[in-house]
Design an enzyme around this catalytic site. Structure first.
Site, PDB file in Angstrom:
ATOM      1  N   LYS A  73      -4.946   5.146   3.425  1.00 27.73           N
ATOM      2  CA  LYS A  73      -5.439   4.742   4.749  1.00 27.73           C
ATOM      3  C   LYS A  73      -4.274   4.737   5.736  1.00 27.73           C
ATOM      4  O   LYS A  73      -4.448   5.008   6.931  1.00 27.73           O
ATOM      5  CB  LYS A  73      -6.204   3.417   4.691  1.00 27.73           C
ATOM      6  CG  LYS A  73      -5.373   2.209   4.314  1.00 27.73           C
ATOM      7  CD  LYS A  73      -4.971   1.388   5.527  1.00 27.73           C
ATOM      8  CE  LYS A  73      -3.851   0.438   5.167  1.00 27.73           C
ATOM      9  NZ  LYS A  73      -3.349  -0.321   6.296  1.00 27.73           N
TER      10      LYS A  73
ATOM     11  N   LYS B  70       0.853  -1.187   0.000  1.00 27.66           N
ATOM     12  CA  LYS B  70       0.000   0.000   0.000  1.00 27.66           C
ATOM     13  C   LYS B  70       0.884   1.230   0.000  1.00 27.66           C
ATOM     14  O   LYS B  70       1.495   1.550   1.020  1.00 27.66           O
ATOM     15  CB  LYS B  70      -0.914  -0.040   1.226  1.00 27.66           C
ATOM     16  CG  LYS B  70      -1.874  -1.242   1.197  1.00 27.66           C
ATOM     17  CD  LYS B  70      -2.614  -1.480   2.500  1.00 27.66           C
ATOM     18  CE  LYS B  70      -3.532  -2.699   2.368  1.00 27.66           C
ATOM     19  NZ  LYS B  70      -4.189  -3.078   3.640  1.00 27.66           N
TER      20      LYS B  70
END
Lengths: 320, 320
Positions: B187, B103
């Site tokens: 996130k 990510k």
């Protein structure tokens, strides 16, 4: 400004404390002989805070209504219709601004609280809602938060936000009353689901719950005529920390106690909201898989673990 | 199916364990002499799990590439370009499917990881991402979760989801690769912000953070050509439990340690992502107030408490 707060539970008493703190003249009304009122009358404090001297405590509804220009109502959502009907019998309510500080939907009709209020009180008063995150326990320790004021009239919204804004509570203007009311009520429902996941040791599924819970309520709000993004604002998603994760949340604790088979004696407003959502799901023809699973668990006695596992672990599919 | 996992950190090693569990033949590759590889080579376990006998551990990249049809990559996001360039030198990669299980966004260019991969490896391989919530610590205790597979080709997405779906990880088909990649990367940024709030004893502001953080990233994704609802799905909001609230989250712990002035030695990928977002904010002319505040705190040494308070407690305004 003169402000009355009707209802002296945890949240109502805090709102009186807060209105006093932002320099309004405050009257706090409670039902004579209620446990909360008697406690405050005797000691001027509850489990959370002490009432400053400036706050007048009263059990005279007429007195509280005639005293104030702005009247905050903080009672159980399911009792609003009866209470609003009682208010409608006083001439003192005309031209005043009422702020509903509670989160629920009428369980028998699926009606929003401002709808219920209008039906009983009529059009001669203003009505707004004050929703969003924040726990009494945090505010009295001076931890700030952001909240939302919503109404049908942006001027009323702005007046209320201006009158109550402070370093402790920073207000945003709600732009979608339907979305704010449904969002505020249904965050309690997701709080119950979160508590059940906690109780089943599935806390890490609260992430999926957040993504999918917001999604289904967003569809409902859109079907009701609201904006499908409102759910992702302060009134619902912004309240998830306080409701899905906080140790203070009554609804989360109710859900956890329920699956653990333990007693729980506090009001969990989400239980009535789940019933209201069943009604709304049918009225607007919108599927609400999470809300419906909770209805089956709470009202039809289906097994919580099986029902929630089945819900979460459905076959592969598209996300939206 | 033969599956290779490239990268034997916490997540890569888990993915090898998981691929084995769902009945694939698995090869796990790590850099010779790296700490993780040496540890696994010596003991066949790490801090989280033991490698089942069926998993072959190797430091031969060529071997791992020629062995498998599906190749999972789990390394630090900022090292992907160099690593992908290295992969591009092997003929064995042609026609294979690569799954990026990390990510991040390239911090110097703002490019998404599938873009970086394509630029280095070309069009002769498939590339997908595997994102969404779930901690190793939970999965190995048999606690299920939902995740997302995304790619430019729905058939590739479906094949991967089918090959890896199980009772432990239930896959959804991603429908917006831009949104899924940006959502998954950012996130971690909200995780750092959440950790800072925790460290400042402002945990109850994580609700506002969720509402406003999703909002600004949603605007960015839309500007980049993605869907403005994707952020509210599993890849971003669905990962908030694991990232903003879990004790296991490296990014949350990094943010907390940072404001507490404590040392922290684990990789917090969000730190590089914050730099990439500064770039994207300028490229796409989108204001990102939270990301920008974090950039000022981490890269320009502004005071965290003052900067975050100012951010949260801005004057009254409209929510959307």
């Amino acid at each position: 400004m003169n402000v009355s707060v009707l209802g002296c539970g945890r949240w109502g008493t805090f709102l009186a404390w807060y209105a006093n703190r932002v320099d309004h003249n405050v009257m706090l009304w409670g039902r004579e002989n209620s446990r909360n009122f008697n406690g405050l009358n005797l000691t001027r404090k509850n489990d959370y805070l002490s009432l400053p001297d400036g706050i007048e405590l009263t059990s005279s509804l007429e007195g509280a209504l005639s005293f104030a220009e702005v009247i905050i109502i903080s009672i159980s959502a399911q009792e609003l219709r009866t209470f609003a009907n009682r208010l409608s019998q006083y001439d003192e309510i005309h031209g005043k601004t009422f702020i509903l500080c509670m989160k629920g939907i009428e369980s028998t009709t699926g009606k929003r609280l401002t709808q219920v209020f209008r039906e009983e009180v009529g059009k001669n008063s203003n009505v707004a809602v004050w929703v969003g995150p924040g726990h009494v326990q945090d505010f009295i320790r001076n931890i700030p938060n952001c909240m939302v004021i919503g109404s049908e009239n942006i001027e009323v919204t702005k007046q209320i936000a201006k009158a109550f804004n402070s370093e402790l509570i920073r207000f945003y203007y709600g732009q979608d009353l339907i979305g704010n009311e449904i969002g505020a009520a249904t965050k309690n429902v997701m709080g119950i689901a979160a508590g059940m996941l906690d109780g089943l040791k599935y806390s890490s599924l609260k992430g999926s719950l957040m993504a999918r819970g917001t999604r289904e309520i967003s569809r409902l709000i859109r079907a009701m005529g609201g904006n499908d993004l409102t759910i992702y604002g302060l009134s619902h998603l912004g309240d998830y920390e306080a409701t899905l994760f906080s140790a203070h949340s009554h609804n989360r604790k109710f859900g956890q106690a329920f699956v653990e088979g333990k007693p729980f004696d506090k009001l969990a407003e989400g239980v009535s909201t789940i019933k209201a959502l069943k009604e709304l799901s049918e009225q607007y023809n919108v599927e609400l898989p999470i809300c419906n699973a909770l209805f089956e668990i709470l009202y039809e006695h289906k097994n919580a673990k099986d029902t929630l596992e089945e819900l979460i672990l459905r076959p592969i599919k598209f996300e939206f």
